[in-house]
Design a protein around this motif. Structure first.
Motif, mmCIF file in Angstrom:
data_model
loop_
_atom_site.group_PDB
_atom_site.id
_atom_site.type_symbol
_atom_site.label_atom_id
_atom_site.label_comp_id
_atom_site.label_asym_id
_atom_site.label_seq_id
_atom_site.Cartn_x
_atom_site.Cartn_y
_atom_site.Cartn_z
ATOM 1 N N LYS A 197 0.919 -1.365 0.021
ATOM 2 C CA LYS A 197 0.123 -0.131 0.111
ATOM 3 C C LYS A 197 0.989 1.199 0.047
ATOM 4 N N ARG A 229 -8.394 0.846 -2.966
ATOM 5 C CA ARG A 229 -7.967 2.112 -2.434
ATOM 6 C C ARG A 229 -9.054 2.609 -1.405
ATOM 7 N N SER A 249 -3.003 0.757 -3.942
ATOM 8 C CA SER A 249 -2.449 -0.479 -3.841
ATOM 9 C C SER A 249 -1.352 -0.482 -4.821
#
Ligand code: FAD
Length: 434
Positions: A197, A229, A249
């Motif tokens: 992330k 997201r 991501s």
């Protein structure tokens, strides 16, 4: 205090400075060794739960005053109850009003339930309240020698200098050197892992945010969720700035030859990541600065740290439990750590010689804090999957999502710190009392 034991804190971040203030309040001498040449915090916001604010009051009135001097309630101050709002940030909900986003669910957090601040402002406010010279800058820890035959622990720094103390508290954050020294460099938990992330942060002038989003949304604390997201915002700096964190991501590994977790980023990257999302989210991403930075989110979910203390060395804050930021509770958990740790140290020093007292206080602290903070690491990882509609328990079921997120949030917000303190004091008494 003359002849009082001296503790070394490695790392002058938020947890290290709060710990220093708490120990000084209890008459314990402290030195903080910080690797940076001066105060170093990024330009992002940070929110504390009411619970963490209450713990901070017990740690040190000065630390609490420091937070008060920079904090802003993150919700609507005209409302008796503050809440967090989750909205569907992906779908367009009303063709006639593209800015309309109905609430999926709200969690009530009480009056001014969250207090937000600018991280750099808090760090400076804490530092200003420490006696001059408490923080020694430019000291990057390399090795610790905890020789049981000696009364002092030795700290060796990269610049070749050596310091000594009765014990060491490692508050050196997610990439903690103290943790690597406690566990050994080859232990899988000595390094945090990439969660794939990326977070992009912005502090947007509130006037601009209100003009684009309307006052109600801009002054609210709002989590926009959707596939792969999510984006969170809340006001900070006396409601003069809107703090925004957008999570995207990333399939690739994180590569940085210098071991940094931050890299340059452009507004276009954030805009592109959320280009298929609804109008309010796209409007927020368009207000990001043209050039900024992105943070790779690391945590210790895959390889949990197995213990927080050994001999006269212990870990607190992110060095012990590096959690992804999706509960917004890492720093708050660090404050709880400090409250438990300094309570154990203070009581133990009344009952035993420094060496015995500190070793036992560290071990009691480890036992008291381990389960809750390791749960935080796990849950922070899992709620991210819930926000992104990808957790097997909840998927896209908003009823289940709400129940899970509420139960987990309440476990964080309504922690019984008085019970933690009472158990800590009993454990010290049992181990060291008559
Ligand atoms: P740090 O703040 O990382 O400080 C560690 C310090 O140690 C640094 O100053 C570093 O320079 C120093 N150091 C490192 N290595 C050495 C060495 N070898 N020798 C000497 N010094 C060293 N938490 C919340 O409670 N609420 C939130 O709203 C929230 N939002 C977040 C949003 C994002 C995007 C992120 C990434 C995190 C968020 N967190 C939040 C988590 C919070 O930021 C951390 O839990 C907190 O900063 C940890 O503080 P710390 O003092 O343990 O570590």
């Amino acid at each position: 205090m003359q002849n009082a034991p001296e503790l070394a804190i490695v790392g002058g971040g938020i947890v290290g400075l709060i710990c220093a203030l708490g120990l000084i309040d209890r008459g314990i001498n402290v030195r903080v060794y910080e690797q940076a040449g001066g105060l170093r915090e990024n330009g992002a916001g940070l929110a504390f739960t009411r619970n963490a604010v209450e713990c901070l009051k017990l740690v040190s009135p000065l630390a609490s005053e420091a937070l008060k001097s920079v904090q802003t309630p993150t919700g609507d101050t005209t409302q008796p109850n503050d809440h967090l709002t989750w909205v569907d940030g992906f779908n367009q909900h009303d063709q006639n009003d593209p800015m309309f986003e109905p609430a999926l669910f709200k969690l009530f957090v009480g009056a001014n339930g969250f207090e937000g601040c600018h991280r750099a402002h808090l760090l400076e406010a804490l530092w200003k309240r420490l006696p001059q010279g408490t923080v020694v800058f430019g000291k990057k820890l390399q090795t610790i020698h905890d020789d049981l035959h000696s009364d002092r622990v030795l700290l060796h720094f990269v610049d070749g200098s050596i310091a000594q103390a009765n014990a060491v508290i490692g508050c050196d954050g997610i990439k903690s050197r103290t943790r690597a020294l406690l566990l050994g460099p080859d232990h899988p938990a000595s390094k945090p892992q990439y969660t794939h992330k990326l977070s992009y942060r912005a502090l947007i002038p509130m006037e601009k945010a209100i003009a684009a989003l309307g006052a109600q949304k801009a002054l609210d604390q709002c989590m926009h969720i959707g596939p792969n997201r999510h984006l969170l915002h809340f006001p900070v700096a006396d409601q003069k700035l809107l703090n925004v964190v957008a999570f995207n991501s990333d399939c690739d590994p994180w590569v940085d030859e210098n071991g940094r977790l931050i890299a340059p980023a452009t507004r276009q990257e954030v805009v592109d990541a959320f280009k298929d999302w609804n109008k309010p989210v796209r409007t927020i991403t368009e207000m990001f600065p043209e050039v900024g930075e992105k943070w790779a989110v690391f945590d210790s979910y895959e390889h949990p740290v197995p213990f927080y203390s050994k001999g006269r060395v212990c870990l607190a804050g992110d060095s012990a439990h590096a959690a992804a930021p999706h509960h917004g509770a890492g720093a708050g958990a660090g404050v709880e750590d400090v409250l438990c740790l300094i309570t154990a140290i203070d009581k133990a020093l009344m009952l035993a010689t420094p060496k015995t007292a500190l070793t036992n206080a560290f071990s009691i602290y480890d036992g008291m804090r381990y389960e809750r903070t390791q749960w935080l690491v796990e849950s922070s990882h899992e709620v991210c999957e819930m926000y992104e509609l990808d957790h097997p328990l909840t998927k896209g079921d908003m009823g289940k999502c709400k129940d899970e997120i509420e139960a987990r949030s309440h476990k964080i917000w309504y922690f019984d710190y008085e019970e933690m303190l009472s158990q800590t004091l009993s454990a010290v008494d049992k181990l060291l009392g008559q």
